[in-house]
Design an enzyme around this catalytic site. Structure first.
Site, PDB file in Angstrom:
ATOM      1  N   ALA A 168       1.599  10.884 -10.175  1.00 23.46           N
ATOM      2  CA  ALA A 168       2.654  10.639  -9.201  1.00 23.46           C
ATOM      3  C   ALA A 168       3.052   9.161  -9.234  1.00 23.46           C
ATOM      4  CB  ALA A 168       2.184  11.035  -7.807  1.00 23.46           C
ATOM      5  N   GLN A 180       2.776   6.884  -7.100  1.00 29.65           N
ATOM      6  CA  GLN A 180       1.759   6.004  -6.541  1.00 29.65           C
ATOM      7  C   GLN A 180       0.360   6.377  -7.034  1.00 29.65           C
ATOM      8  OE1 GLN A 180       1.842   3.244  -4.910  1.00 29.65           O
ATOM      9  NE2 GLN A 180       4.046   3.122  -4.573  1.00 29.65           N
ATOM     10  N   SER A 181       0.270   6.835  -8.255  1.00 33.54           N
ATOM     11  CA  SER A 181      -0.998   7.312  -8.802  1.00 33.54           C
ATOM     12  C   SER A 181      -2.058   6.214  -8.890  1.00 33.54           C
ATOM     13  CB  SER A 181      -0.760   7.895 -10.198  1.00 33.54           C
ATOM     14  OG  SER A 181      -1.982   8.138 -10.855  1.00 33.54           O
ATOM     15  N   ASN A 182      -3.201   6.455  -8.254  1.00 28.32           N
ATOM     16  CA  ASN A 182      -4.352   5.557  -8.393  1.00 28.32           C
ATOM     17  C   ASN A 182      -4.940   5.655  -9.795  1.00 28.32           C
ATOM     18  OD1 ASN A 182      -4.555   4.629  -5.549  1.00 28.32           O
ATOM     19  ND2 ASN A 182      -4.963   6.788  -5.160  1.00 28.32           N
ATOM     20  N   CYS A 204      -3.344   6.263 -12.580  1.00 28.18           N
ATOM     21  CA  CYS A 204      -2.512   5.511 -13.515  1.00 28.18           C
ATOM     22  C   CYS A 204      -2.759   4.019 -13.382  1.00 28.18           C
ATOM     23  CB  CYS A 204      -1.045   5.848 -13.289  1.00 28.18           C
ATOM     24  SG  CYS A 204      -0.587   7.499 -13.875  1.00 28.18           S
TER      25      CYS A 204
END
Length: 324
Positions: free
Chosen positions: A71, A73-75, A77
């Site tokens: 997403a 706001q992917s942690n 990533c």
């Protein structure tokens, strides 16, 4: 279990802390937290443990580029981009959604860490990741594709050995409560519990999936594959997995009153920061289960904090988190 590539860059072991003020406020069982928000890689989080194995495998295969997705706001990533920097690899992130004119939170960190960002439709993320991989090969790179959440039999190893770490800390909670979505964290814990003798129960609070899909099709299947990857002839089925889908609310990344209450409650009692998507929802489930009397009064419950605090600074959540 020997011979599996691993890099050691997480700050381990992560501490376990008592939460007496929160326990008293909820008039419930003794509460503990395991601080995997403190794993050290670009604000930390659970994906750091997975990346110790995933990046090691990438390097063993001669990769020069990490590709993963998530997403906006992917942690996962954000931590993948950081791991790429540490080991001199390029990184492409396939993010679902639309580019923002004013990036915030994890998106700022992705840019700061030098990741190349490819935007895609929500229902085309996996397809786009494969296309990006093909294009990278055609351009002369040796890409390494990391699945959503780092949740395959390699990434899940991080939480197999996290359970070994927990057992060495000699705490032995009756319950572990953890956010569960792509399944790698809970699957690894499930295997590690069996291998290292944990006698309690692991409860995954589903972030975005029905209970049957999470327990049977994702966690049990991945736990079995992870054990086989370790050379262990263990099999897991849905009845081996504890999952709860009562807290899906408005869907993935939609923060509502239960998450807001839990985030404020943990902050105001223990100065512990949760995120709006994963730990906030898992904590909301924990709080509700305590109020229902789900846990015995003499039981010890450990909340496994998987990180994600940078998302607190995402613009979309700011107004709702401000104390009115």
């Amino acid at each position: 279990m020997n011979g599996i590539p691993r890099l050691h860059f997480a700050h381990l072991p992560t501490p376990i802390e008592a939460l007496p003020a929160l326990s008293a406020r909820l008039e419930g069982p003794a509460l503990l937290v395991k601080r995997d928000d403190q794993t050290g890689l670009a604000f930390g989080g659970n994906k750091t443990r997975k990346l110790e194995f995933l990046v090691a495998d990438a390097r063993a295969r001669g990769a020069d580029l990490l590709i993963t997705g998530g997403a906006a706001q992917s942690n996962h990533c954000r931590q993948t981009a950081a791991a790429a920097v540490k080991f001199g690899l390029a990184c492409t992130l396939v993010l679902a959604g639309e580019p923002s004119q004013h990036p915030s939170a994890n998106l700022i960190l992705d840019h700061l860490l030098g990741a190349n960002i490819v935007w895609t439709a929500n229902d085309a993320r996996d397809e786009t990741m494969l296309r990006v991989e093909e294009e990278a090969r055609a351009a002369g790179h040796t890409p390494y594709l990391i699945p959503y959440g780092g949740s395959n039999e390699i990434g899940a190893l991080g939480y197999v050995f996290a359970m070994q770490e927990l057992m060495a800390q000699d705490v032995h909670p009756d319950w572990i409560v953890v956010a569960s979505s792509s399944g790698g964290t809970q699957a690894g814990m499930t295997v590690g519990a069996r291998l290292f003798g944990y006698q309690g129960r692991i409860l995954g609070i589903s972030i975005d999936k029905p209970e049957v899909e999470l327990s049977r099709d994702i966690v049990a299947d991945l736990a079995t594959r992870t054990a086989r990857h370790l050379g262990e002839s263990l099999s897991f089925v849905a009845r081996d997995i504890f999952a709860n889908d009562n807290y899906l609310g408005g869907g993935y990344s939609v923060m509502a009153e239960p998450e807001i209450e839990a985030i404020r409650l943990f902050a105001n009692t223990e100065a512990l920061l949760l995120d709006p998507v994963y730990t906030g929802r898992a904590a909301a489930g924990l709080v509700d289960l305590i109020r229902q009397g789900f846990f015995g009064p003499d039981e010890r419950v450990l909340f496994w904090h998987t990180g994600g605090a940078p998302v607190l600074f995402a613009d979309q959540y700011a107004d709702d988190l401000l104390v009115k």
